[in-house]
Enzyme design. Structure first.
Site, short mmCIF file in Angstrom:
data_model
loop_
_atom_site.label_atom_id
_atom_site.label_comp_id
_atom_site.label_asym_id
_atom_site.label_seq_id
_atom_site.Cartn_x
_atom_site.Cartn_y
_atom_site.Cartn_z
N HIS A 434 0.82 -1.22 0.00
CA HIS A 434 0.00 0.00 0.00
C HIS A 434 0.86 1.27 0.00
CE1 HIS A 434 -3.61 -2.30 0.54
NE2 HIS A 434 -3.24 -2.77 1.71
N ASP A 471 -2.74 -10.64 -2.22
CA ASP A 471 -3.25 -10.11 -0.95
C ASP A 471 -4.73 -9.76 -1.15
OD1 ASP A 471 -1.95 -8.65 1.74
OD2 ASP A 471 -3.81 -7.73 1.02
N HIS A 473 -6.28 -7.32 -0.21
CA HIS A 473 -6.44 -5.89 -0.50
C HIS A 473 -5.72 -5.53 -1.80
CE1 HIS A 473 -6.56 -6.33 3.96
NE2 HIS A 473 -7.66 -5.59 3.78
N ASP A 558 -4.23 -12.85 3.62
CA ASP A 558 -5.44 -12.41 4.30
C ASP A 558 -6.72 -12.74 3.53
OD1 ASP A 558 -4.51 -10.59 2.46
OD2 ASP A 558 -4.51 -8.86 3.82
ZN LIG Z 1 -3.96 -7.14 2.84
#
Ligand SMILES: [Zn+2]
Length: 620
Positions: A434, A471, A473, A558
Site C-alpha cells: 500500500h 493479498d 487488498h 489475508d
Molecule cells: Zn492485505
C-alpha cells in the site's frame, strides 16, 4: 577545441566509405520482401534473421519434437550457405571432407572443429571468439561467430512458416529445395544450387546436416525456456539439424531433430555432417523492450537453476522490533507463528537462510521521495506513534526495521539471480504494497516489492518484471509506482469494493503502461475455485504473453478463510495451487526466478499454514 566543418565532413565521408567497404551491406529483393544481407570481412554472406516468436516442434511426429511450444528468438545473422571447403582452408585447418570440391559443404567435421572454425573466423575479423577452447563453453554475449542454437536453426529454417517445410507440406517440392536421398546420387553438391527458403537461406533441408550448439535431449521441449532457449546444460551428444544427401524425406522436415556423439577429436563425423555459423545482431532486445540482458543471467556459469532446486528464506529477528499498537492485527506474532510452524514441520532446516541488511536510501529512492524517506525516519526517531495516518502505527525502531524489510527482498533477489537459490520467500514486516511514493498507508511504510522490481531492473539488467499480488487488498502503492510503465506487469486479484478503494477492473494503466496493470476484483466470500479460475483464465495467458524475466509475488494471506480482516474463503491448499501456477509461469519464462514477499495475513493459524503450503510448493 573546434573541428573545422570541412574537415569534419571529410572525416565523416571517409568513415562512411570505410563502413560500406567493411560491411558490404546490401539489400536483396526477395519474394518475402527485403532481406538484409552482408558479406563479412572474410567474404562470407550472411542474412539478418529478424526477431520474433515461433512455434517450435511438431505434433504427431517423433516424440522428441513435442510438445509444440512458443519460443522467442532475438535477431541474429546467419550464414546463407553451409560452410564450404574453400572457406575452411583459408584458416589453415586441414579439410577433412570426403566429397572434395571447393564449393561443396565441408563435412566429416566434428563439433569441436566446427567451433574452432567459429573462433578462427571471429579472430580474423577482430571479433571476440565465443568458445572457450578448454571447456568448449559458448559465451553467447561475445560478438563473434558460433553455432546456432537448435531453436535459432529451426526458427530460421521455418522462416515464418508452420508447415513441415518452408514451402508447405507437399513433399514433391523437396527436390527443388534440397539434395537428399532421392536426388543426390549419394554425394554432396556445391552449395546454393537449390531454391532458398523465404529468408534467403540455402541448403537447410539437404546436402549436409548441420551442427547446432545445443546438447541433445529427447525431453528438452518439456522444460525449454521461452526466450532464446539454449538446450540442456549437460549432455553427451550435440544436436544436428536439417537433412543431408543421404536423408529420407521425413528427416528433412523443419522440426526434425537428430544428434551425433562426435564431439571430441577421437572420432571423425560422418560425411553427411557440416555446419553454418551465426552471430548476434547488435542491439538484441527482448519482446517489445530495449534493454540488453545481463550476461551473467543469460548464460549461466555454474550450476543450472533446475538442478539446484533450493528455496531461500529471508527472516531476521529485527522484524519483530516494529511495534504496532496493542491489539493491532499487524503484529510481530505473525512472524513468530510463521517461523514456529516452519520449524515444527521440518521445512525450516531445509530452507537456505539468506542474510538481510538495510536497504540503502539510494535504492529506496527509486520508489519513494527523499522527503518521505526523511519524514519516515524522523517520525520513528521522534516516537510519533503514527506515520501519515492512524493505520500505520510505528515505534522508534520501525524505520530501521522497514529498511531491513526492503533490504531483505533485495538480498533474496541477489541470491536468485546469482543462482544460490532457485526462489525465495521473504518473511518480512512491515508489509509494503500500500505504500506510495510519498505516503505510508495500510500498515505499510516502504513498498518492498516495488523497490525489489526497480532493483532487479537497474542492478541486474533484467527488463520485464511480473508482480502477482494475491493479498486480499488491492496493492494501490505498487500499482501507482508502475502505472505508466510497460516493463512491469502488475496483476492483482482482491476483494472489491474494499480497502483501499482502488483496484477496479477499469484501472488498466496509462500511457505506455496501458494494459500492463490487470485488476481482477472479486466479491466477498470468494474461495479457492474463484481464485484458481482467475489465475488460470486471466493471469496465466497475460503472464506468458508478457514473458517476464523475473517474477515477484506480493504474498498476502489475508484471503484465507479464517483471516481476521479479509472475508474470503481461500484455504492453505488453495494458496498452494496459486503458488504452483505462478511458479510454473516463472519456470516457463525465466528459469524459475521468483521471489515471494509477505504482505498481509492476520489469522495466525491460517497465515502459518498458508505460508507452509506456499513454501512447500516453492521447494518442489
Ligand atoms: Zn492485505
Amino acid at each position: 577545441m573546434t573541428i573545422p566543418y570541412r574537415e569534419l565532413m571529410s572525416k565523416a565521408l571517409c568513415l562512411l566509405i570505410v563502413l560500406i567497404i567493411v560491411s558490404g551491406c546490401r539489400r536483396v529483393e526477395d519474394e518475402a520482401g527485403t532481406l538484409e544481407v552482408i558479406t563479412t570481412k572474410t567474404g562470407i554472406e550472411m542474412v539478418k534473421i529478424p526477431e520474433g516468436w515461433f512455434d517450435m516442434g511438431s505434433k504427431g511426429s517423433s516424440p522428441d519434437e513435442s510438445p509444440v511450444h512458443k519460443v522467442w528468438i532475438s535477431s541474429f545473422w546467419m550464414d546463407r550457405y553451409e560452410v564450404v571447403q574453400e572457406q575452411f582452408k583459408k584458416f589453415q585447418i586441414s579439410d577433412p571432407s570426403h566429397f572434395k570440391d571447393p564449393n561443396n559443404p565441408l563435412e566429416q567435421i566434428n563439433w569441436t572443429d566446427a567451433t574452432l572454425f567459429c573462433n578462427e573466423r571471429s579472430l580474423a575479423e577482430g571479433l571476440e571468439p565465443c568458445y572457450d577452447e578448454e571447456t568448449w563453453e559458448c559465451n553467447f554475449q561475445a560478438n563473434g561467430y558460433r553455432l546456432p542454437t537448435e531453436a535459432e536453426w529451426e526458427y530460421a529454417c521455418r522462416a515464418g512458416t508452420a508447415t513441415n517445410f518452408s514451402f508447405g507440406n507437399d513433399v514433391r517440392n523437396l527436390k527443388g529445395h534440397a539434395w537428399f536421398a532421392e536426388n543426390s546420387s549419394e554425394k554432396t553438391h556445391p552449395v546454393g544450387q537449390k531454391k532458398s527458403n523465404p529468408w534467403g537461406l540455402y541448403d537447410m533441408y539437404g546436402n549436409v546436416s548441420e551442427w547446432c550448439n545445443d546438447f541433445y535431449s529427447e525431453n528438452y521441449y518439456k522444460n525449454s525456456e521461452q526466450k532464446n532457449p539454449k538446450g540442456p546444460i549437460k549432455g553427451k551428444e550435440r544436436v544436428l539439424r536439417g537433412g543431408a544427401w543421404n536423408s529420407s524425406v521425413d528427416s528433412c522436415r523443419s522440426s526434425y531433430r537428430s544428434s551425433d556423439p562426435s564431439i571430441d577429436d577421437t572420432c571423425l563425423a560422418s560425411d553427411a555432417i557440416g555446419f553454418r555459423c551465426v552471430r548476434n545482431a547488435s542491439n538484441n532486445v527482448s519482446p517489445g523492450k530495449n534493454m540488453v540482458k545481463n550476461p551473467a543471467v543469460q548464460e549461466s556459469k555454474g550450476k543450472p537453476a533446475r538442478e539446484i532446486s533450493k528455496t531461500g528464506l529471508i527472516y531476521d529477528d529485527i522484524y519483530l522490533e516494529h511495534k504496532t499498537t496493542a491489539g493491532h492485527p499487524e503484529t510481530s506474532q505473525r512472524l513468530v507463528a510463521i517461523t514456529a510452524r516452519l520449524k515444527a514441520s521440518g521445512l525450516y532446516s531445509q530452507l537456505i537462510k539468506l542474510p538481510s541488511k538495510p536497504v540503502s536510501t539510494e535504492w529506496l529512492a527509486t520508489v519513494h521521495s527523499p522527503e518521505y524517506i526523511q519524514r519516515a525516519k524522523r517520525s520513528c526517531q521522534n516516537n510519533a506513534g503514527y506515520l501519515d495516518s492512524m493505520d500505520v502505527p510505528i515505534s522508534a525502531e520501525s524505520y530501521e526495521v522497514a529498511l531491513v524489510a526492503a533490504g531483505g527482498v533485495l538480498s533474496a533477489i541477489d541470491a536468485v539471480v546469482e543462482k544460490k537459490v532457485t526462489n525465495a520467500f521473504c518473511a518480512v514486516r512491515p508489509p509494503g504494497h500500500h505504500a506510495l511514493k510519498d505516503k505510508a498507508m495500510g500498515f505499510c511504510i516502504f513498498n518492498n516489492v516495488a523497490v525489489g522490481a526497480k532493483y532487479i531492473q537497474k542492478k541486474h539488467n533484467l527488463s520485464d518484471i511480473l508482480i502477482v499480488d494475491w493479498d486480499v487488498h488491492h496493492g494501490n502503492g505498487t500499482q501507482a509506482t508502475f502505472y505508466d510503465d510497460p516493463s512491469v506487469l502488475y496483476f492483482s486479484t482482491h476483494r472489491y469494493p474494499f480497502y483501499p478503494g482502488t483496484g477496479s477492473e477499469a484501472e488498466k494503466g496509462s500511457g505506455k503502461g496501458m494494459n500492463y496493470t490487470i485488476n481482477v476484483p472479486l466479491p466477498a466470500g470468494s474461495g479457492d475455485a474463484d481464485y484458481l479460475r482467475v489465475f488460470k483464465e486471466k493471469l496465466e495467458p497475460a503472464a506468458l504473453a508478457f514473458s517476464p524475466d523475473f517474477v515477484l509475488i506480493s504474498a498476502g494471506f489475508d484471503a484465507h478463510k479464517d483471516d481476521l480482516l479479509g472475508g474470503m474463503k481461500v484455504t492453505a491448499e488453495g494458496f498452494a495451487q496459486l503458488t504452483q501456477i505462478v511458479k510454473d509461469i516463472s519456470e516457463k519464462c525465466c528459469e524459475g526466478r521468483l521471489v515471494s514477499v509477505l504482505e498481509g495475513g492476520y489469522g495466525l493459524e491460517g497465515l502459518a499454514s498458508s505460508v507452509e503450503a506456499h513454501i512447500q510448493v516453492l521447494m518442489r
